[in-house]
Scaffold this active site. Structure first.
Site, PDB file in Angstrom:
ATOM      1  N   ASP A 172       0.833  -1.194   0.000  1.00  0.00           N
ATOM      2  CA  ASP A 172       0.000   0.000   0.000  1.00  0.00           C
ATOM      3  C   ASP A 172       0.873   1.252   0.000  1.00  0.00           C
ATOM      4  O   ASP A 172       1.843   1.342   0.763  1.00  0.00           O
ATOM      5  CB  ASP A 172      -0.896  -0.026   1.248  1.00  0.00           C
ATOM      6  CG  ASP A 172      -1.773   1.196   1.370  1.00  0.00           C
ATOM      7  OD1 ASP A 172      -2.625   1.399   0.496  1.00  0.00           O
ATOM      8  OD2 ASP A 172      -1.594   1.956   2.341  1.00  0.00           O
ATOM      9  N   GLU A 206       1.698  -0.361  -5.018  1.00  0.00           N
ATOM     10  CA  GLU A 206       0.777   0.727  -5.322  1.00  0.00           C
ATOM     11  C   GLU A 206       1.681   1.947  -5.479  1.00  0.00           C
ATOM     12  O   GLU A 206       2.162   2.493  -4.482  1.00  0.00           O
ATOM     13  CB  GLU A 206      -0.237   0.940  -4.211  1.00  0.00           C
ATOM     14  CG  GLU A 206      -1.231   2.041  -4.537  1.00  0.00           C
ATOM     15  CD  GLU A 206      -2.188   2.354  -3.391  1.00  0.00           C
ATOM     16  OE1 GLU A 206      -3.331   2.748  -3.667  1.00  0.00           O
ATOM     17  OE2 GLU A 206      -1.779   2.216  -2.223  1.00  0.00           O
TER      18      GLU A 206
END
Length: 706
Positions: free
Chosen positions: A343, A379
């Protein structure tokens, strides 16, 4: 009981069959107490007797699995200097393998007094309100577990939430709904296998916290992006207990998925923790060694915040890097997971301020003999300046391709853009990845994900509708590149509903026939809706859970057939880039692009921003790779027609140099039907003229005349 000196490594609580070794890192500590809790909650404290390189450690004979514990760190409390040790605060072990309970929000959990944040430390004991770390038994019978080890080019990712998928599934026993065991149950496994995906990407499994402000509004941290334990599987997803049972249950889930040929990828959140900003609670890292674990500003009272969550982990500190690498290796070696999606991964690259593509973290990954061998997905952005880094990660990494998402959404909603951008995305985004020596599978292609509209909502709403989040619809992305097809939300208009169904099929065909790695947002294949909510992070409710009772069975059948088509034909998941030129002096190209008139595209055609229609020839005779046995790979050849125009259009097929005849195998303008139909009226001659429906895709397979 008297503690023995024990060992400084491994960190955390390590049970050896006779007792447990405890070790905690802190540069600031002046003394560290191990706190053990009995079945009644009574606390007994023991000073850790030894320090080695800022590791405080001791061995507790006879202490074993199921023992609840925590730490108290005695040290300086000086907010102006960024030092926040407070012996009155019970702290979770950063290396805890299991955690029992959740914070019971009270002022005692904060290191300061609410009425004087910069004043004296809060001296109220936090233990009655704190969860506990738990000693676990590391033994598990993995016996015949075999990781599937799908090649990247063969991978089809299915992003899902353990609770969201299982909570309302009628075939899963009620006791197992919302749990790891539920995801490993026969109905869930049968669904995954029938769908044809090769990997599940699970939303955060690390132990996380439901923040006080969410609970006060009657909401919960559904997505789980607020970690507090990087080694502990989240306890609420356990059907059988929180005293270590969640660890074995997670392992059983992985083993069961592996047995079905499905890999397990974890969404991990190493960029921040749930302790928030300078006014956040003291649950673990903040009270152990605030300056080591977090990046502070020049005024050390405050935190650097590249994530929009209040703090950023200090990737410049060797202990933080060690903790993250230890965590990754633990989940690979002990929990047998097959990869990670990081993330806001750009945050991990920030050593000073700018994103550094060769930061220490990525160097560590590159040389690590364990972590470098699993699937790594970034990401590639954060909320800080210069944080959008699509295409800039090192060669081992694949990336969520945000440019793919944006381009494909714009194309199908009729936004003016060059066809060249769309062509790059269809063929693996070589403009982003080829220059670093990466292959098409560096691109994780997606249309939708957990964050944003579902696929059904993408074609049903122009605006977000997040009122249920209780933030007056201010939260969530406002620029969604969505199109409601003529009506906002549910409608009885048959034409609008037909167009929406076709648009969903268009998106799925584009996704699953593009080069790169497709990622399906779990539930898109059954028409899951969140009623226009594009930020379901706090919706642990029917807004986010799969509605199996009202699933779109036609769309599910279509998706299964489409995945089967992709998996059967290597032309749709090549390992190497298309070259776009004649190969080996044969005069035959591996790929060619055509106008609706059946002519190969020119430079002027590529630059026409108004153009919405094109044809794509994929040559199965020119796949420039071999299989695992070294044999040359060949496949069928295909012609794919994309028509994003709002009206039907005539298309002329390529001349006989590309095929003598074609068989139509898929048309999104038609209701889904079986592929294995006999030849006949669907067979089309070279250079034939055909009518392609408005906003639709037609897929033709090359055939040879009988």
């Amino acid at each position: 009981m008297k503690l023995q000196p024990g060992r400084n490594y491994p960190l955390g609580a390590t049970y050896d069959g006779a007792g447990t070794n405890f070790s905690l890192f802190s540069e600031l500590a002046e003394k560290v107490e191990l706190c053990l809790f009995d079945e009644t909650g009574k606390e007994t404290r023991f000073e850790l007797p030894e320090t080695t390189g800022f590791h405080w450690h001791g061995y507790a004979p006879s202490v074993g699995p199921g023992q609840r514990y925590g730490f108290r760190v005695h040290g300086p409390y000086n907010i102006a200097e960024g030092k926040r040790c407070n012996r009155y605060k019970l702290l979770l072990d950063p290396y805890a393998r299991a955690i029992e309970g959740h914070p019971q929000w009270n002022e005692a959990l904060y290191g300061y007094h609410f009425n004087d944040p910069d004043g004296a430390p809060n001296g109220v004991d936090s233990a009655p309100f704190m969860p506990r770390s738990v000693v676990v038994n590391p033994w598990f019978d993995w016996s015949d577990d075999r990781p599937p080890r799908w090649g990247w080019n063969e991978t089809i990712v299915y992003e899902l939430h353990v609770k969201g998928f299982t909570q309302r599934h009628p075939g899963i026993p009620e006791k197992l709904r919302g749990t790891y065991a539920g995801l490993a149950s026969p109905p869930a496994i049968a669904y995954f296998k029938s769908l044809g995906i090769t990997a599940v990407e699970l939303l955060p499994m690390h132990q996380f916290v439901h923040s006080q402000h969410l609970l006060e509004r009657g909401l919960r941290n559904y997505w789980g992006y607020d970690s507090i334990g990087f080694f502990a599987p989240h306890n609420e997803y356990s059907a059988y207990g929180q005293r270590g049972e969640q660890v074995n249950e997670f392992k059983w889930m992985v083993k069961t998925l592996h047995n079905a040929g499905i890999e397990v990828i974890l969404d991990v959140v190493f960029n921040h923790t749930c302790e928030g900003n300078h006014l956040g609670p003291t649950l673990s890292f903040k009270g152990i060694d605030n300056l080591a674990y977090y990046r502070t500003t020049q005024d050390r009272r405050y935190y650097m915040d590249y994530t929009g969550t209040g703090n950023s982990l200090n990737m410049r500190h060797p202990q933080v890097l060690q903790m993250i690498m230890d965590s990754l290796r633990y989940w690979i070696r002990e929990m047998h997971v097959d990869g990670f999606r990081f993330d806001l991964a750009a945050t991990l690259a920030r050593e000073l301020h700018d994103v550094d593509r060769l930061s220490a973290f990525f160097d560590l990954i590159q040389q690590d003999p364990v972590v470098s061998q699993v699937k790594l997905i970034a990401e590639p952005w954060d909320v800080g300046e210069g944080g959008y880094q699509v295409g800039n990660f090192p060669p081992l990494w694949s990336e969520w391709n945000g440019k793919y998402r944006d381009t494909v959404r714009d194309y199908w909603r009729g936004q003016d853009a060059t066809l060249g951008e769309f062509a790059y995305r269809l063929t693996g985004s070589s403009d982003l990845y080829a220059w670093t020596g990466r292959r098409p599978y560096a691109s994780i292609n997606f249309i939708t994900a957990h964050d944003g509209f579902t696929l059904r909502d993408l074609v049903s709403y122009n605006e977000k509708h997040n009122e249920a989040n209780k933030e007056e619809n201010r939260d969530g992305e406002s620029n969604n590149r969505s199109w409601n097809c003529g009506a906002e939300g549910p409608t009885d208009d048959a034409n609008v509903n037909a167009l929406r169904a076709r648009q969903q099929r268009n998106f799925l065909v584009t996704l699953l026939l593009s080069q790169g790695v497709p990622m399906i947002n779990g539930g898109d294949e059954i028409g899951r809706t969140q009623n226009g909510n594009n930020n379901g992070y706090c919706q642990d409710s029917e807004i986010s859970w799969f509605d199996w009772e009202h699933m779109d069975e036609a769309l599910l059948y279509f998706t299964r057939s489409l995945i089967a088509l992709r998996r059967k034909h290597r032309i749709f998941h090549r390992r190497r880039w298309f070259l776009g030129r004649p190969l080996h002096g044969t005069g035959v190209k591996d790929i060619a692009w055509f106008t609706p008139h059946g002519k190969e595209m020119t430079e002027d055609d590529w630059k026409a921003g108004f153009a919405k229609s094109l044809g794509l020839f994929l040559n199965g005779d020119t796949i420039a790779t071999t299989d695992m046995l070294g044999e040359r790979v060949t496949d069928d050849s295909y012609y794919i027609i994309f028509n994003a125009h709002h009206e039907a259009m005539p298309f002329t097929l390529p001349d006989s140099g590309f095929a003598q005849s074609w068989l139509k195998v898929l048309d999104t303008n038609e209701r889904p039907r079986k592929r294995d139909r006999p030849r006949g009226e669907e067979e089309l001659a070279a250079a034939a003229k055909i009518q392609v429906g408005p906003r639709s895709i037609m897929v033709l397979e090359r055939t040879e005349p009988e």
